[in-house]
Design a protein around this motif. Sequence first.
Motif, PDB file in Angstrom:
ATOM      1  N   ASP A 162      38.076  75.954  56.043  1.00  0.00           N
ATOM      2  CA  ASP A 162      39.144  75.693  57.138  1.00  0.00           C
ATOM      3  C   ASP A 162      39.432  77.011  57.536  1.00  0.00           C
ATOM      4  N   CYS A 163      39.704  77.749  56.686  1.00  0.00           N
ATOM      5  CA  CYS A 163      40.066  79.306  56.893  1.00  0.00           C
ATOM      6  C   CYS A 163      39.137  80.080  57.761  1.00  0.00           C
ATOM      7  N   PHE A 164      37.819  79.990  57.515  1.00  0.00           N
ATOM      8  CA  PHE A 164      37.122  80.746  58.213  1.00  0.00           C
ATOM      9  C   PHE A 164      36.462  80.000  59.631  1.00  0.00           C
ATOM     10  N   GLY A 165      36.599  78.718  59.578  1.00  0.00           N
ATOM     11  CA  GLY A 165      36.434  77.963  60.705  1.00  0.00           C
ATOM     12  C   GLY A 165      37.369  77.998  61.825  1.00  0.00           C
ATOM     13  N   GLU A 166      38.657  78.067  61.407  1.00  0.00           N
ATOM     14  CA  GLU A 166      39.750  78.164  62.484  1.00  0.00           C
ATOM     15  C   GLU A 166      39.803  79.753  62.969  1.00  0.00           C
ATOM     16  N   PHE A 167      39.457  80.671  62.299  1.00  0.00           N
ATOM     17  CA  PHE A 167      39.331  82.004  62.657  1.00  0.00           C
ATOM     18  C   PHE A 167      38.275  82.109  63.770  1.00  0.00           C
ATOM     19  N   LEU A 168      36.935  81.519  63.693  1.00  0.00           N
ATOM     20  CA  LEU A 168      35.947  81.408  64.517  1.00  0.00           C
ATOM     21  C   LEU A 168      36.426  80.681  65.756  1.00  0.00           C
ATOM     22  N   GLN A 169      37.167  79.669  65.654  1.00  0.00           N
ATOM     23  CA  GLN A 169      37.608  78.797  66.597  1.00  0.00           C
ATOM     24  C   GLN A 169      38.625  79.700  67.514  1.00  0.00           C
ATOM     25  N   ILE A 183      25.742  82.610  52.805  1.00  0.00           N
ATOM     26  CA  ILE A 183      25.636  81.976  53.952  1.00  0.00           C
ATOM     27  C   ILE A 183      25.203  80.566  53.391  1.00  0.00           C
ATOM     28  N   THR A 184      25.834  79.417  53.748  1.00  0.00           N
ATOM     29  CA  THR A 184      25.205  77.974  53.312  1.00  0.00           C
ATOM     30  C   THR A 184      25.015  77.434  55.151  1.00  0.00           C
ATOM     31  N   TYR A 185      24.384  76.300  55.013  1.00  0.00           N
ATOM     32  CA  TYR A 185      23.895  75.450  55.953  1.00  0.00           C
ATOM     33  C   TYR A 185      25.299  74.889  56.570  1.00  0.00           C
ATOM     34  N   HIS A 186      26.426  74.684  56.090  1.00  0.00           N
ATOM     35  CA  HIS A 186      27.717  74.366  56.618  1.00  0.00           C
ATOM     36  C   HIS A 186      28.203  75.606  57.383  1.00  0.00           C
ATOM     37  N   LEU A 187      28.079  76.569  56.785  1.00  0.00           N
ATOM     38  CA  LEU A 187      28.848  77.888  57.492  1.00  0.00           C
ATOM     39  C   LEU A 187      27.905  78.208  58.601  1.00  0.00           C
ATOM     40  N   LEU A 188      26.781  77.818  58.941  1.00  0.00           N
ATOM     41  CA  LEU A 188      25.961  78.234  59.889  1.00  0.00           C
ATOM     42  C   LEU A 188      26.235  77.371  61.002  1.00  0.00           C
ATOM     43  N   SER A 189      26.698  76.001  60.528  1.00  0.00           N
ATOM     44  CA  SER A 189      26.808  75.143  61.466  1.00  0.00           C
ATOM     45  C   SER A 189      28.327  75.410  62.112  1.00  0.00           C
ATOM     46  N   ILE A 190      29.261  75.797  61.352  1.00  0.00           N
ATOM     47  CA  ILE A 190      30.475  76.255  61.792  1.00  0.00           C
ATOM     48  C   ILE A 190      30.233  77.090  62.915  1.00  0.00           C
ATOM     49  N   ILE A 191      29.528  78.071  62.666  1.00  0.00           N
ATOM     50  CA  ILE A 191      29.098  79.169  63.411  1.00  0.00           C
ATOM     51  C   ILE A 191      28.735  78.954  64.853  1.00  0.00           C
ATOM     52  N   MET A 233      33.381  67.155  59.157  1.00  0.00           N
ATOM     53  CA  MET A 233      32.757  67.357  60.819  1.00  0.00           C
ATOM     54  C   MET A 233      31.326  67.477  60.540  1.00  0.00           C
ATOM     55  N   PHE A 234      30.867  68.749  59.609  1.00  0.00           N
ATOM     56  CA  PHE A 234      29.692  69.389  59.560  1.00  0.00           C
ATOM     57  C   PHE A 234      28.634  68.124  58.757  1.00  0.00           C
ATOM     58  N   GLY A 235      29.423  67.361  58.057  1.00  0.00           N
ATOM     59  CA  GLY A 235      28.679  66.420  57.322  1.00  0.00           C
ATOM     60  C   GLY A 235      27.930  65.295  58.508  1.00  0.00           C
ATOM     61  N   THR A 236      28.881  64.945  59.446  1.00  0.00           N
ATOM     62  CA  THR A 236      28.389  64.037  60.621  1.00  0.00           C
ATOM     63  C   THR A 236      27.307  64.589  61.437  1.00  0.00           C
ATOM     64  N   LEU A 237      27.451  66.174  61.572  1.00  0.00           N
ATOM     65  CA  LEU A 237      26.403  66.867  62.497  1.00  0.00           C
ATOM     66  C   LEU A 237      25.045  66.970  61.742  1.00  0.00           C
ATOM     67  N   ARG A 238      24.795  66.823  60.588  1.00  0.00           N
ATOM     68  CA  ARG A 238      23.738  67.150  59.653  1.00  0.00           C
ATOM     69  C   ARG A 238      22.789  66.259  59.992  1.00  0.00           C
TER      70      ARG A 238
END
Length: 387
Positions: free
Chosen positions: A255-262, A277-285, A382-387
């Motif tokens: 949440d912390c990293f995602g909100e910063f990028l947002q 770096i994981t799949y989920h983090l790249l999805s957030i980016i 969220m990124f569970g649904t995008l995968r």
Amino acid sequence: MTRLGRLPNEIILLILRGFTRQELYECALVNRSFHSVTTPLLWATITLVTKDHAAILDDHLPLLGQYVRSFDVMGSYATDDTLLYFLEQIPLLQHLSLFSGSRITDISILLVPCYCRHLTSLYLVNTNGITQLSFEAIGQHCRHLRNFGLQEQAQGSSSSLSPSLFAALECCPLEKLSLGYFHDDTNWACLEKGMADLSRMSDLTHFALWNAPPSFVHCLLTTVRWPKLTQLAINGLPGVDLDEYAVNNDSVNIDCFGEFLQAHPHLSGLDLRGSKITYHLLSIISACLPELTNINLSHCTSVSYDGVYELVTRCPCLTSVHLMFCGLSSGMFPNLLDTQLDNEFQLNKKAINEIAGKSPAYDDYDEDDVDTQIRGKHWSAMFGTLR
């Protein structure tokens, strides 16, 4: 030769653009016009490392110091007296870098604003004799300073950083700030106390953080919001925990990293080399940064092909992905440059377009639904649904 002598200096300058230093030396011998144009170029940047360098500078700076714009001081030869002696002969200096200046102290740095009235860039590496007094003098008097870097304050040094460091620099119109490689955790703890002051540097467009502990990274991501930020580098980013509320010594929660990028949608450059770096983090980016043009994932050994695939198919402006020593094979990616090796390569624009064009799943995404979910807080779901 006669025609060369009649060329305007502006034309000669265009001819010399991109020449190496050795080529400039040769051009200086062509005629007087070429010599007058190449001399400022050759003396725009000078370096002081040893006594021999000092002797050369001592011979030439009285006449050529007016051309110097960048001064790099390396190693332990230079003292306060040496630095001030040469700064006095460089009236138009703009960029000053001190590397491993163990004999440089407040005595000389306090006078830098007096000698360097046009200073726009200051970079300090392993200069342990410099204290808060110098930073306050720089902040009060270097009103043109736009680029500041501070790295490698050694453990057990005679001075430590102050929580008021960022407050001291607030008066400078800083646009680029680089911090890191502090060997003493006390320095990180002190800087963390000044995070509110750091957040007020609203003109920052570039920020780089090297090898910071997770607690500092977490505090940074949850505290600062820079509206003009376009380039971000966090070397050695701790693992991003999928637990919404996780905050521990080894990871930063998602949440912390995602909100910063947002909060920074205009980021176009991202450097995360050496991070987990994981799949989920790249999805957030890919979901949060629509203007991303280049990303550096070098030495990120946890990067997967699926994660890179997600990134290049979801970032429409992406032109470069650095993947050196990630453990991925260049054979997985088309159209790489001929000079690139299996473990040392980057995806160029052509390769990215090729991958994105072959994505059968790209059209399956519901963009309106994705945008709605991006504004939510539950990043892992969220990124569970995008995968």
